[in-house]
Write a protein that holds these residues in place. Sequence first.
Motif, PDB file in Angstrom:
ATOM      1  N   ASN A 105       0.820  -1.208   0.000  1.00 29.51           N
ATOM      2  CA  ASN A 105       0.000   0.000   0.000  1.00 29.51           C
ATOM      3  C   ASN A 105       0.859   1.266   0.000  1.00 29.51           C
ATOM      4  O   ASN A 105       0.526   2.270  -0.643  1.00 29.51           O
ATOM      5  N   LEU A 106       1.980   1.226   0.712  1.00 30.96           N
ATOM      6  CA  LEU A 106       2.867   2.383   0.783  1.00 30.96           C
ATOM      7  C   LEU A 106       3.467   2.684  -0.591  1.00 30.96           C
ATOM      8  O   LEU A 106       3.510   3.838  -1.028  1.00 30.96           O
ATOM      9  N   GLU A 107       3.901   1.634  -1.277  1.00 30.00           N
ATOM     10  CA  GLU A 107       4.438   1.814  -2.626  1.00 30.00           C
ATOM     11  C   GLU A 107       3.338   2.277  -3.577  1.00 30.00           C
ATOM     12  O   GLU A 107       3.545   3.157  -4.421  1.00 30.00           O
ATOM     13  N   ALA A 108       2.154   1.690  -3.430  1.00 31.70           N
ATOM     14  CA  ALA A 108       1.029   2.055  -4.294  1.00 31.70           C
ATOM     15  C   ALA A 108       0.623   3.511  -4.106  1.00 31.70           C
ATOM     16  O   ALA A 108       0.254   4.192  -5.074  1.00 31.70           O
ATOM     17  N   ALA A 109       0.690   4.007  -2.872  1.00 32.02           N
ATOM     18  CA  ALA A 109       0.275   5.384  -2.589  1.00 32.02           C
ATOM     19  C   ALA A 109       1.102   6.382  -3.394  1.00 32.02           C
ATOM     20  O   ALA A 109       0.562   7.305  -4.027  1.00 32.02           O
ATOM     21  N   ALA A 110       2.429   6.204  -3.396  1.00 32.60           N
ATOM     22  CA  ALA A 110       3.291   7.109  -4.157  1.00 32.60           C
ATOM     23  C   ALA A 110       3.050   6.972  -5.657  1.00 32.60           C
ATOM     24  O   ALA A 110       3.024   7.966  -6.392  1.00 32.60           O
ATOM     25  N   GLU A 111       2.844   5.744  -6.118  1.00 29.91           N
ATOM     26  CA  GLU A 111       2.629   5.515  -7.547  1.00 29.91           C
ATOM     27  C   GLU A 111       1.286   6.082  -7.999  1.00 29.91           C
ATOM     28  O   GLU A 111       1.170   6.640  -9.107  1.00 29.91           O
ATOM     29  N   ILE A 112       0.272   5.988  -7.155  1.00 25.40           N
ATOM     30  CA  ILE A 112      -1.044   6.531  -7.501  1.00 25.40           C
ATOM     31  C   ILE A 112      -0.969   8.040  -7.650  1.00 25.40           C
ATOM     32  O   ILE A 112      -1.508   8.623  -8.606  1.00 25.40           O
ATOM     33  N   ALA A 113      -0.288   8.720  -6.718  1.00 26.11           N
ATOM     34  CA  ALA A 113      -0.140  10.172  -6.814  1.00 26.11           C
ATOM     35  C   ALA A 113       0.595  10.555  -8.091  1.00 26.11           C
ATOM     36  O   ALA A 113       0.242  11.531  -8.764  1.00 26.11           O
ATOM     37  N   ARG A 114       1.620   9.783  -8.458  1.00 25.19           N
ATOM     38  CA  ARG A 114       2.362  10.051  -9.693  1.00 25.19           C
ATOM     39  C   ARG A 114       1.478   9.857 -10.918  1.00 25.19           C
ATOM     40  O   ARG A 114       1.486  10.664 -11.854  1.00 25.19           O
ATOM     41  N   LEU A 115       0.672   8.793 -10.929  1.00 27.71           N
ATOM     42  CA  LEU A 115      -0.168   8.493 -12.090  1.00 27.71           C
ATOM     43  C   LEU A 115      -1.318   9.486 -12.246  1.00 27.71           C
ATOM     44  O   LEU A 115      -1.713   9.810 -13.370  1.00 27.71           O
ATOM     45  N   LEU A 116      -1.868   9.982 -11.141  1.00 29.18           N
ATOM     46  CA  LEU A 116      -2.913  11.001 -11.239  1.00 29.18           C
ATOM     47  C   LEU A 116      -2.362  12.245 -11.927  1.00 29.18           C
ATOM     48  O   LEU A 116      -3.015  12.859 -12.774  1.00 29.18           O
ATOM     49  N   ARG A 117      -1.155  12.616 -11.541  1.00 27.23           N
ATOM     50  CA  ARG A 117      -0.491  13.778 -12.135  1.00 27.23           C
ATOM     51  C   ARG A 117      -0.103  13.500 -13.583  1.00 27.23           C
ATOM     52  O   ARG A 117      -0.327  14.326 -14.467  1.00 27.23           O
ATOM     53  N   LEU A 118       0.439  12.332 -13.829  1.00 25.07           N
ATOM     54  CA  LEU A 118       0.916  11.976 -15.164  1.00 25.07           C
ATOM     55  C   LEU A 118      -0.227  11.840 -16.158  1.00 25.07           C
ATOM     56  O   LEU A 118      -0.167  12.351 -17.282  1.00 25.07           O
ATOM     57  N   ARG A 119      -1.292  11.151 -15.761  1.00 23.34           N
ATOM     58  CA  ARG A 119      -2.427  10.929 -16.658  1.00 23.34           C
ATOM     59  C   ARG A 119      -3.430  12.071 -16.630  1.00 23.34           C
ATOM     60  O   ARG A 119      -4.411  12.070 -17.360  1.00 23.34           O
ATOM     61  N   ASP A 120      -3.159  13.065 -15.747  1.00 28.62           N
ATOM     62  CA  ASP A 120      -4.030  14.236 -15.596  1.00 28.62           C
ATOM     63  C   ASP A 120      -5.468  13.812 -15.312  1.00 28.62           C
ATOM     64  O   ASP A 120      -6.419  14.319 -15.916  1.00 28.62           O
ATOM     65  N   ILE A 121      -5.602  12.877 -14.388  1.00 32.81           N
ATOM     66  CA  ILE A 121      -6.925  12.393 -13.990  1.00 32.81           C
ATOM     67  C   ILE A 121      -7.557  13.413 -13.057  1.00 32.81           C
ATOM     68  O   ILE A 121      -6.962  13.826 -12.069  1.00 32.81           O
ATOM     69  N   GLY A 122      -8.770  13.851 -13.374  1.00 35.28           N
ATOM     70  CA  GLY A 122      -9.457  14.842 -12.559  1.00 35.28           C
ATOM     71  C   GLY A 122     -10.763  14.310 -12.003  1.00 35.28           C
ATOM     72  O   GLY A 122     -11.238  13.249 -12.393  1.00 35.28           O
ATOM     73  N   GLY A 123     -11.358  15.068 -11.075  1.00 32.31           N
ATOM     74  CA  GLY A 123     -12.627  14.686 -10.472  1.00 32.31           C
ATOM     75  C   GLY A 123     -12.426  13.843  -9.225  1.00 32.31           C
ATOM     76  O   GLY A 123     -11.440  13.976  -8.492  1.00 32.31           O
ATOM     77  N   ILE A 124     -13.371  12.929  -8.986  1.00 29.42           N
ATOM     78  CA  ILE A 124     -13.348  12.066  -7.802  1.00 29.42           C
ATOM     79  C   ILE A 124     -12.532  10.810  -8.100  1.00 29.42           C
ATOM     80  O   ILE A 124     -12.702  10.191  -9.150  1.00 29.42           O
ATOM     81  N   VAL A 125     -11.650  10.457  -7.172  1.00 31.96           N
ATOM     82  CA  VAL A 125     -10.847   9.241  -7.299  1.00 31.96           C
ATOM     83  C   VAL A 125     -11.054   8.406  -6.044  1.00 31.96           C
ATOM     84  O   VAL A 125     -10.905   8.900  -4.925  1.00 31.96           O
ATOM     85  N   ILE A 126     -11.415   7.135  -6.222  1.00 30.97           N
ATOM     86  CA  ILE A 126     -11.614   6.204  -5.108  1.00 30.97           C
ATOM     87  C   ILE A 126     -10.537   5.126  -5.182  1.00 30.97           C
ATOM     88  O   ILE A 126     -10.394   4.464  -6.212  1.00 30.97           O
ATOM     89  N   VAL A 127      -9.780   4.962  -4.091  1.00 33.66           N
ATOM     90  CA  VAL A 127      -8.700   3.975  -4.062  1.00 33.66           C
ATOM     91  C   VAL A 127      -9.069   2.857  -3.089  1.00 33.66           C
ATOM     92  O   VAL A 127      -9.349   3.116  -1.919  1.00 33.66           O
ATOM     93  N   ASP A 128      -9.066   1.645  -3.604  1.00 31.34           N
ATOM     94  CA  ASP A 128      -9.327   0.468  -2.769  1.00 31.34           C
ATOM     95  C   ASP A 128      -7.981  -0.149  -2.385  1.00 31.34           C
ATOM     96  O   ASP A 128      -7.478  -1.052  -3.053  1.00 31.34           O
ATOM     97  N   PHE A 129      -7.379   0.386  -1.310  1.00 29.80           N
ATOM     98  CA  PHE A 129      -6.139  -0.203  -0.814  1.00 29.80           C
ATOM     99  C   PHE A 129      -6.446  -1.568  -0.191  1.00 29.80           C
ATOM    100  O   PHE A 129      -7.591  -1.857   0.203  1.00 29.80           O
ATOM    101  N   ILE A 130      -5.424  -2.395  -0.070  1.00 29.44           N
ATOM    102  CA  ILE A 130      -5.593  -3.681   0.610  1.00 29.44           C
ATOM    103  C   ILE A 130      -5.866  -3.396   2.077  1.00 29.44           C
ATOM    104  O   ILE A 130      -5.241  -2.507   2.681  1.00 29.44           O
ATOM    105  N   ASP A 131      -6.815  -4.129   2.673  1.00 31.94           N
ATOM    106  CA  ASP A 131      -7.238  -3.863   4.053  1.00 31.94           C
ATOM    107  C   ASP A 131      -6.063  -3.921   5.025  1.00 31.94           C
ATOM    108  O   ASP A 131      -5.257  -4.861   5.004  1.00 31.94           O
TER     109      ASP A 131
END
Length: 411
Positions: free
Chosen positions: A318-344
Amino acid sequence: MKQLFVHCTRTVTQSSLLEDGVLTEFSVERSEGTSLVGNIYLGRVVNVLPGMQAAFVDIGLPKNAFLYVDDVLHPHLDRQPKTKPSIAELLKPGDRRVVQIMKEPLGGKGARITTHYSLPGRCLVYMPHADYVGVSKKIEQEHERARLKGLAEELREAGEGLILRTNAEGESRESLARDLEGLRNVWRHISERGAAAEAPAELHRDFGLVQRTVRDVFKPDMEALLVDDERAYRDARAYLRQAAPHLEHRVKLHAEAATLYEHFGIKAQIDQAFQRRVALRSGGYLVIDQTEALTVIDVNTGKYTGAIDLEETVFQTNLEAAAEIARLLRLRDIGGIVIVDFIDMTDEDHRRRVVERIEETMRLDRTKCQVVGWTRLGLLEITRKKTRADLMSYFYETCIACKGSGRTYVR
């Protein structure tokens, strides 16, 4: 090490930012249609809807633009009335208004417009009627913030508003004054054209992708700007010669046989980043699904089995995924609402540290982001400002046969 790349073809222009060899920002613009955000028009009010506190304005585009009541009131909150008036008291059909696009037409919706005009320069954002001074939050040193705010108060005229951009850090009074005077001249030209034009009419068009990239992204901490097109190379150097002459020598023309993006491995990173399934270095992976309403990201451990226990394995993924998700949101210019299903995760400290990691990485994003928090179902909710069409639309088109609902039949 930061490097900026501009790749031009007959049909598209692309810009990419690499930080230590990792792709962190990517923009693309088609040659036949540049971005509309920032353009200024003389519009004509077509319809006023008190029930929606909004008006539709003809600015010369295929669909009428949408003007909300808050974007008609004074841009300074202290100058707005305590009780919000009806839009019908402010606008009437047939009224002429100078407006600026703040969000491009998306899907079946027209552009969103505002009367809170803003003209970005390299160091400043000039707001002719805002009557306040702001400083970028990314300038963290208090003494520098105070210095810049003091200079802005000295330079601005009554009623003007200024925002000191990150590029303003360390700049002299003369540099800020030069930037401001250039923006004032642009606004004077817009005002003169607006007074003489018939609505609807375009009064001002913002820079194309190359100049916007140089203005907004290319900073003193960047090693080089590499361009593979002669005309774009000249445009970039010409802008810097006027705005930041000390950086002009860092613009290089790439003339090697291999294409720019292939030579530096950028194409491979783009191809990977825009897949539905994105691999993590540990062996885990993300699955990204985008809909019209929101984007959903699922985190999976994949081949990563860890070395201590299940909770630690989940936390590290999850820690690695968190940094990668922030990078991909910026890279892909994803806007609006984002829901992340991290592993419990059962450890509350682990949940907190995952949020801290994603917030830390998001600070590098020039677009406004907010981590809203965990939902009752254990999903992390994020919002990111959306002003342009999603970058995925440049790479993929919806199938005309199935309208995007198709599946592969398995016997």
